[in-house]
Design a protein around this motif. Structure first.
Motif, PDB file in Angstrom:
ATOM      1  N   ALA A 428       0.513  -1.675  -0.253  1.00 32.84           N
ATOM      2  CA  ALA A 428       0.059   0.046  -0.063  1.00 32.84           C
ATOM      3  C   ALA A 428       0.485   1.085   0.100  1.00 32.84           C
ATOM      4  N   PRO A 429       1.424   1.746  -0.248  1.00 31.39           N
ATOM      5  CA  PRO A 429       2.297   2.576  -1.253  1.00 31.39           C
ATOM      6  C   PRO A 429       1.992   4.118  -1.327  1.00 31.39           C
ATOM      7  N   PRO A 430       2.307   4.366  -1.094  1.00 28.03           N
ATOM      8  CA  PRO A 430       2.398   6.248  -0.990  1.00 28.03           C
ATOM      9  C   PRO A 430       1.548   6.363  -2.030  1.00 28.03           C
ATOM     10  N   PHE A 431       0.188   7.707  -2.365  1.00 25.80           N
ATOM     11  CA  PHE A 431      -0.517   7.745  -3.607  1.00 25.80           C
ATOM     12  C   PHE A 431       1.209   9.474  -3.871  1.00 25.80           C
ATOM     13  N   CYS A 432       1.923   9.167  -4.130  1.00 21.11           N
ATOM     14  CA  CYS A 432       2.750  10.384  -4.462  1.00 21.11           C
ATOM     15  C   CYS A 432       3.901   9.274  -5.039  1.00 21.11           C
ATOM     16  N   ILE A 433       3.305   7.864  -4.790  1.00 22.47           N
ATOM     17  CA  ILE A 433       4.631   7.167  -6.404  1.00 22.47           C
ATOM     18  C   ILE A 433       4.367   7.696  -7.945  1.00 22.47           C
ATOM     19  N   THR A 434       5.858   7.562  -8.195  1.00 18.22           N
ATOM     20  CA  THR A 434       6.042   7.484  -9.357  1.00 18.22           C
ATOM     21  C   THR A 434       5.823   6.179 -10.035  1.00 18.22           C
ATOM     22  N   LYS A 435       5.674   6.179 -11.683  1.00 21.91           N
ATOM     23  CA  LYS A 435       5.164   5.165 -12.570  1.00 21.91           C
ATOM     24  C   LYS A 435       7.238   4.522 -12.233  1.00 21.91           C
ATOM     25  N   LYS A 436       7.986   5.501 -12.422  1.00 21.90           N
ATOM     26  CA  LYS A 436      10.064   5.384 -12.080  1.00 21.90           C
ATOM     27  C   LYS A 436       9.587   4.028 -10.847  1.00 21.90           C
ATOM     28  N   GLU A 437       8.995   5.026  -9.888  1.00 24.38           N
ATOM     29  CA  GLU A 437       9.718   4.717  -8.499  1.00 24.38           C
ATOM     30  C   GLU A 437       8.149   2.803  -8.370  1.00 24.38           C
ATOM     31  N   ILE A 438       7.172   3.247  -9.657  1.00 31.08           N
ATOM     32  CA  ILE A 438       6.249   1.184  -8.938  1.00 31.08           C
ATOM     33  C   ILE A 438       7.225   0.479  -9.703  1.00 31.08           C
ATOM     34  N   ASP A 439       7.607   0.348 -10.521  1.00 26.57           N
ATOM     35  CA  ASP A 439       8.627   0.367 -11.823  1.00 26.57           C
ATOM     36  C   ASP A 439       9.775  -0.634 -10.593  1.00 26.57           C
ATOM     37  N   GLU A 440      10.537  -0.136 -10.006  1.00 26.03           N
ATOM     38  CA  GLU A 440      11.294  -0.266  -8.911  1.00 26.03           C
ATOM     39  C   GLU A 440      11.088  -0.817  -8.234  1.00 26.03           C
ATOM     40  N   LEU A 441       9.965  -0.717  -7.467  1.00 26.90           N
ATOM     41  CA  LEU A 441       8.984  -1.167  -6.019  1.00 26.90           C
ATOM     42  C   LEU A 441       9.309  -3.066  -6.681  1.00 26.90           C
ATOM     43  N   PHE A 442       9.060  -3.461  -7.732  1.00 26.22           N
ATOM     44  CA  PHE A 442       8.707  -4.459  -8.488  1.00 26.22           C
ATOM     45  C   PHE A 442       9.604  -5.167  -9.105  1.00 26.22           C
ATOM     46  N   ARG A 443      10.517  -4.313  -9.174  1.00 20.12           N
ATOM     47  CA  ARG A 443      12.422  -4.986  -9.482  1.00 20.12           C
ATOM     48  C   ARG A 443      12.306  -5.664  -8.083  1.00 20.12           C
ATOM     49  N   LEU A 444      12.190  -4.951  -7.053  1.00 22.31           N
ATOM     50  CA  LEU A 444      13.067  -5.122  -5.773  1.00 22.31           C
ATOM     51  C   LEU A 444      12.111  -6.593  -5.336  1.00 22.31           C
ATOM     52  N   ALA A 445      10.834  -6.592  -5.579  1.00 19.13           N
ATOM     53  CA  ALA A 445       9.706  -7.251  -4.855  1.00 19.13           C
ATOM     54  C   ALA A 445      10.360  -8.736  -5.846  1.00 19.13           C
ATOM     55  N   ARG A 446      10.238  -8.503  -6.855  1.00 18.05           N
ATOM     56  CA  ARG A 446      10.999  -9.828  -7.373  1.00 18.05           C
ATOM     57  C   ARG A 446      12.298 -10.169  -7.368  1.00 18.05           C
ATOM     58  N   ILE A 447      12.919  -9.268  -6.927  1.00 16.23           N
ATOM     59  CA  ILE A 447      13.972 -10.482  -5.667  1.00 16.23           C
ATOM     60  C   ILE A 447      14.120 -10.676  -4.933  1.00 16.23           C
ATOM     61  N   ALA A 448      12.866 -10.266  -4.107  1.00 18.50           N
ATOM     62  CA  ALA A 448      13.075 -10.969  -2.657  1.00 18.50           C
ATOM     63  C   ALA A 448      12.240 -12.646  -2.878  1.00 18.50           C
ATOM     64  N   LEU A 449      11.016 -12.293  -3.993  1.00 20.47           N
ATOM     65  CA  LEU A 449      10.645 -13.881  -4.371  1.00 20.47           C
ATOM     66  C   LEU A 449      11.379 -14.614  -4.759  1.00 20.47           C
ATOM     67  N   ASP A 450      12.231 -14.039  -5.768  1.00 22.30           N
ATOM     68  CA  ASP A 450      13.240 -15.193  -6.065  1.00 22.30           C
ATOM     69  C   ASP A 450      14.327 -16.042  -5.044  1.00 22.30           C
ATOM     70  N   LYS A 451      14.662 -14.921  -4.162  1.00 24.07           N
ATOM     71  CA  LYS A 451      15.554 -15.056  -2.696  1.00 24.07           C
ATOM     72  C   LYS A 451      14.673 -16.607  -1.744  1.00 24.07           C
ATOM     73  N   THR A 452      13.272 -16.045  -1.805  1.00 23.51           N
ATOM     74  CA  THR A 452      11.926 -16.893  -1.162  1.00 23.51           C
ATOM     75  C   THR A 452      11.922 -18.200  -1.622  1.00 23.51           C
ATOM     76  N   TYR A 453      11.780 -18.240  -3.084  1.00 21.15           N
ATOM     77  CA  TYR A 453      11.779 -19.120  -3.465  1.00 21.15           C
ATOM     78  C   TYR A 453      13.371 -20.500  -3.520  1.00 21.15           C
ATOM     79  N   ALA A 454      14.349 -19.363  -3.759  1.00 21.72           N
ATOM     80  CA  ALA A 454      15.729 -20.711  -3.223  1.00 21.72           C
ATOM     81  C   ALA A 454      15.452 -21.843  -2.353  1.00 21.72           C
TER      82      ALA A 454
END
Ligand code: PXG
Length: 461
Positions: A428-454
């Motif tokens: 539930a990110p702040p409303f001021c989030i930009t599209k670039k920051e949304i990209d970054e959020l999901f890039r980081l989320a994928r890294i965390a998911l990859d590590k969890t999967y490992a």
């Protein structure tokens, strides 16, 4: 910008925290074993910094509250000015302050016409305590003293005080407080991923609502005071109800004259792309509980709006409402809330949430193919990722919450705040989030998911 490093003696703070600070919702043994807290020092926009200088993307707006983002000077200035004018006066005994009254009128103007009156609190929990006393008294005044029972949902979250936790359906909280107390009941939550089986989400939504009717009939409709629900169950794991659910709940409550309380502590003030969650899901509450986003968390303040049908007997029949807290309508908190609402309005942040929603949803969707993701879902800027050991069967990993915690810890290491509700990751990110920051959020989320999967790949079903 508020991004300069802060000069703190980190070691001293951590030591003092371990020595003196008893934290909420914390396993104290493992907290000490882990070497104490991560110290957050400052924030700007969607970013926060810790005492070691790490820059962290706050995908949770603190605890679902810093909706306008960190570092808004206007809010600090509103507080400063009000503190100089009048730091405190109460709203008891036929008295008010300018910000408290202006805020009541402002909140009322954001709500449907039937909500002309607002009661102030300091938190969402206090709001729900207020609602229980108010509603029980209301039904007595109306000559229906038997209408005392409240129905909520399993895993609903309505706060931490004794009464609020009774309204909620968090078993772990009940166990530690000798609750639920008599008069509080819980029914099926509209959680298709875990409970929907082979049904379509729409059919399952009807089933979940039918469980409410079943409970009402079991208790005797004449004994039921109110049903309380979050439009989206936040702390349960962002449970977005199927489209059939709320309209059917509305129909059932109307049929038996049962009041509907919309707990908008998370959904209120724009989170779902409308000012309030009940607008997004199409139902008509009698009472609305608000907190968090009301001030974007800059100061503690909450509010409860009662529909005119409920306040009328108080105005006509008289008699005290024996309820109130020292800081109800605190002028500094009210001034900050007024400025916060002004920012949301002048910067069209509710529209911004609606505009960003498809982009945020697409970001989530980009994770749907990940091996441990069973489902993604979102509305506005609130979303969830279900961790599952088998996408097809929606199977869970053993030991509910274990894999969610692993993933949350990887997020921490990756400098992303994404919270785990059992094995559901929530955002539930702040409303001021930009599209670039949304990209970054999901890039980081994928890294965390990859590590969890490992860590858990050997457990896939
Ligand atoms: N209602 C709802 C819907 C909430 O989400 C409250 C009431 C209680 O508000 P206060 O201000 O008394 O905390 C809440 C609070 C979490 C988490 O970890 C969620 C909340 C609070 C603390 C932690 O998801 N929600």
């Amino acid at each position: 910008m508020n991004a300069q490093p802060k000069n703190i003696n980190l070691e001293e703070i951590v030591k003092a925290d371990i020595a003196h600070h008893f934290h909420p919702f914390t396993d104290h043994k493992s907290f000490h074993a882990a070497g104490g807290p991560r110290v957050i020092t400052h924030g700007d926009g969607v970013w926060i910094w810790d005492g070691k200088g790490n820059k962290i993307l706050d995908g949770m707006s603190g605890l679902w509250c810093v909706n306008v983002g960190y570092g808004r000077k206007e809010l600090a200035e509103a507080a400063y000015k009000q503190m100089l004018d009048l730091p405190y006066y109460n709203t008891f005994f036929k008295t008010t302050t300018v910000p408290a009254t202006e805020l009541a009128a402002k909140i009322s103007s954001l709500l449907p016409e039937r909500f002309q009156h607002v009661f102030f609190t300091n938190s969402g929990s206090e709001g729900n305590d207020t609602i229980v006393r108010f509603v029980r008294h209301y039904w007595k005044v109306m000559g229906k003293p038997y209408r005392q029972h409240f129905i909520g949902r399993r895993r609903g979250y309505h706060g931490s005080t004794m009464v609020a936790s009774n309204l909620g359906g968090m078993v772990g909280m009940h166990e530690q407080g000798g609750t639920p107390l008599p008069g509080f009941h819980h029914v099926q939550q509209p959680y298709w991923f875990d409970f929907g089986g082979d049904k379509s989400p729409e059919d399952f939504g009807m089933d979940a609502a039918a469980d409410l009717e079943k409970k009402i009939l079991e208790l005797g409709p004449e004994n039921v005071a109110a049903f309380i629900g979050e439009p989206i169950q936040g702390a349960a794991g962002v449970l977005i109800p199927p489209s059939t659910y709320w309209p059917e709940v509305q129909r059932i409550c109307k049929k038996y004259e049962i009041l509907i309380v919309s707990d908008e502590v998370i959904c209120g003030f724009g989170r779902t792309g409308n000012w309030f969650g009940f607008e997004t899901f199409g139902f008509e509450p009698d009472i609305i509980n608000m907190a968090k986003g009301l001030s974007s968390g800059y100061l503690p303040i909450g509010a409860v709006a009662f529909s005119d049908k409920l306040t009328k007997p108080f105005f006509e029949k008289g008699g005290d409402f024996n309820h109130g807290m020292t800081y109800d309508g605190h002028p500094v908190a009210a001034a900050v809330a007024l400025k916060n609402i002004e920012l949301i309005e002048t910067e069209n942040m509710v529209g911004r949430v609606r505009e960003l929603a498809p982009y945020f949803a697409a970001g989530l969707q980009s994770l749907a193919d990940h091996p441990i993701v069973g489902e993604v879902r979102s509305v506005g800027l609130i979303g969830a990722i279900e961790l599952s050991s088998n996408k097809k069967t929606r199977a869970r990993f053993h030991d509910s919450g274990r894999v969610g915690t692993i993933c949350r810890d990887h997020c921490f290491q990756t400098n992303l705040i994404m919270r785990a509700c059992w094995d559901t990751m929530v955002l539930a990110p702040p409303f001021c989030i930009t599209k670039k920051e949304i990209d970054e959020l999901f890039r980081l989320a994928r890294i965390a998911l990859d590590k969890t999967y490992a860590d858990v790949s050997g457990e896939m079903a």
